[in-house]
Design a protein around this motif. Structure first.
Motif, PDB file in Angstrom:
ATOM      1  N   GLU A  35       0.690  -1.294   0.199  1.00 57.91           N
ATOM      2  CA  GLU A  35       0.135   0.554  -0.007  1.00 57.91           C
ATOM      3  C   GLU A  35       0.652   1.305   0.094  1.00 57.91           C
ATOM      4  OE1 GLU A  35      -3.235   0.106   2.827  1.00 57.91           O
ATOM      5  OE2 GLU A  35      -4.231  -1.734   2.139  1.00 57.91           O
ATOM      6  N   ASN A  50      -6.791   1.729   0.007  1.00 56.71           N
ATOM      7  CA  ASN A  50      -7.389   0.721   0.433  1.00 56.71           C
ATOM      8  C   ASN A  50      -8.749   0.086  -0.472  1.00 56.71           C
ATOM      9  OD1 ASN A  50      -9.119  -0.902   2.442  1.00 56.71           O
ATOM     10  ND2 ASN A  50      -7.380  -0.915   2.998  1.00 56.71           N
ATOM     11  N   LEU A  53      -7.923  -1.775  -3.874  1.00 60.63           N
ATOM     12  CA  LEU A  53      -7.658  -2.986  -3.649  1.00 60.63           C
ATOM     13  C   LEU A  53      -9.042  -3.711  -2.835  1.00 60.63           C
ATOM     14  CD1 LEU A  53      -4.096  -2.717  -1.680  1.00 60.63           C
ATOM     15  CD2 LEU A  53      -4.918  -3.225  -3.872  1.00 60.63           C
ATOM     16  N   THR A  54     -10.063  -3.493  -2.622  1.00 58.65           N
ATOM     17  CA  THR A  54     -11.011  -3.545  -1.351  1.00 58.65           C
ATOM     18  C   THR A  54     -11.960  -4.686  -3.056  1.00 58.65           C
ATOM     19  OG1 THR A  54     -11.046  -2.632   0.637  1.00 58.65           O
ATOM     20  CG2 THR A  54     -13.126  -3.311  -0.615  1.00 58.65           C
ATOM     21  N   SER A  57     -10.629  -6.891  -4.559  1.00 58.16           N
ATOM     22  CA  SER A  57     -10.490  -7.892  -4.515  1.00 58.16           C
ATOM     23  C   SER A  57     -11.874  -8.436  -4.162  1.00 58.16           C
ATOM     24  CB  SER A  57     -10.747  -7.948  -2.532  1.00 58.16           C
ATOM     25  OG  SER A  57     -10.559  -9.181  -1.897  1.00 58.16           O
ATOM     26  N   ARG A  64      -6.134 -10.752  -1.001  1.00 57.55           N
ATOM     27  CA  ARG A  64      -5.772  -9.639  -0.074  1.00 57.55           C
ATOM     28  C   ARG A  64      -5.096 -11.149   1.214  1.00 57.55           C
ATOM     29  NH1 ARG A  64      -8.637  -4.297   0.672  1.00 57.55           N
ATOM     30  NH2 ARG A  64      -6.054  -3.386   1.413  1.00 57.55           N
ATOM     31  N   ARG A  66      -3.404 -11.422   5.780  1.00 61.37           N
ATOM     32  CA  ARG A  66      -2.990 -10.503   6.912  1.00 61.37           C
ATOM     33  C   ARG A  66      -1.914 -10.535   6.342  1.00 61.37           C
ATOM     34  NH1 ARG A  66      -5.786  -7.577  10.274  1.00 61.37           N
ATOM     35  NH2 ARG A  66      -4.702  -7.790  12.425  1.00 61.37           N
ATOM     36  N   SER A  70      -1.145  -8.218  -0.863  1.00 60.25           N
ATOM     37  CA  SER A  70      -2.033  -8.737  -2.449  1.00 60.25           C
ATOM     38  C   SER A  70      -1.545  -9.378  -2.903  1.00 60.25           C
ATOM     39  CB  SER A  70      -2.536  -7.115  -2.239  1.00 60.25           C
ATOM     40  OG  SER A  70      -3.605  -6.608  -1.414  1.00 60.25           O
TER      41      SER A  70
END
Length: 249
Positions: A35, A50, A53-54, A57, A64, A66, A70
């Motif tokens: 990021e 973010n 990227l969401t 996804s 993605r 944790r 990603s």
């Protein structure tokens, strides 16, 4: 990126990354830059990155993880290998020998819900979408319940059209060219509201079809249709989806 482009920055970032993935520049398993690097690359905040990227996804283009980052997602063969035709429900009902009618239940401009990536992608410059709810009828009996969202900026003509007696999907299919579509299919039990409109008991099994279409990088529409089990079938075509993009949404 074009600084004069009025499209929200998070959508432009999503489109740029999606192009890299679909062109093969970033193959399956490729690690998307962290990021912080994307923030520097696009000159934006972490929240903007973010959000982009969401969306990716949600569109099943990246995974993605944790703490790991990603990664470009490998195509899902049982879903990506078939292209579903976009149905023209009025035509299909007529071809079955039934009288077709569309009944508009509600029409409203409302704020896009931030927790739903597809709604944020459809949001116009004012952050709102056009929501149309209606019932497709065959010989006066419910055939399908539809909730459709439209992008006010991509299809401004829809803001003034009267859909009270004509299905918005048919208008889109014949008027607005599309280049890409994503389908999602599942089985659901109708809740009380849905069952009421479909004139069945609560909990009745239904086929749920969700579809989102794009024209280039612009998202045009998202629709969710509920069909009563046994009244509808899906037909898959082996032809490339790009060939289907010669018609409408």
């Amino acid at each position: 990126m074009d600084s004069n482009d009025p499209t929200p920055l998070n959508q432009r970032i999503r489109a740029d990354i999606e192009h890299r993935i679909r062109s093969g520049e970033w193959p399956p398993g490729h690690r998307v830059p962290p990021e912080r690097e994307l923030m520097d690359l696009y000159g934006c905040s972490r929240m903007t990155v973010n959000r982009a990227l969401t969306m990716l996804s949600e569109n099943r283009l990246i995974v993605r993880r944790r703490k790991a980052g990603s990664f470009v997602r490998a195509p899902d063969p049982q879903i990506e290998s078939v292209a579903l035709q976009i149905p023209d429900i009025p035509l299909e009902v007529a071809q079955r020998g039934h009288a077709y009618r569309f009944e508009l239940l509600s029409r409203r401009r409302r704020a896009a819900r931030r927790r739903l990536a597809h709604e944020m992608e459809l949001a116009g410059s004012d952050g709102r979408v056009l929501e149309l709810r209606g019932v497709h009828l065959a010989d006066g009996q419910p055939f399908a319940l539809e909730t459709r969202l439209l992008n006010p900026d991509t299809v401004p003509e829809a803001m003034t059209l009267d859909f009270s007696a004509s299905a918005p999907g048919s208008w889109l299919l014949h008027s607005i060219p599309w280049t890409r579509a994503r389908h999602r299919i599942g089985a659901v039990a109708a809740d009380a509201d849905q069952a009421g409109h479909l004139q069945v008991a609560t909990g009745t099994a239904c086929l749920a079809l969700e579809r989102q279409t794009w024209r280039g990088s612009e998202c045009v529409t998202h629709v969710r249709q509920l069909f009563l089990g046994g009244r509808y079938e899906l037909v898959a075509s082996e032809s490339p989806i790009t060939e289907a993009g010669q018609d409408g949404v």
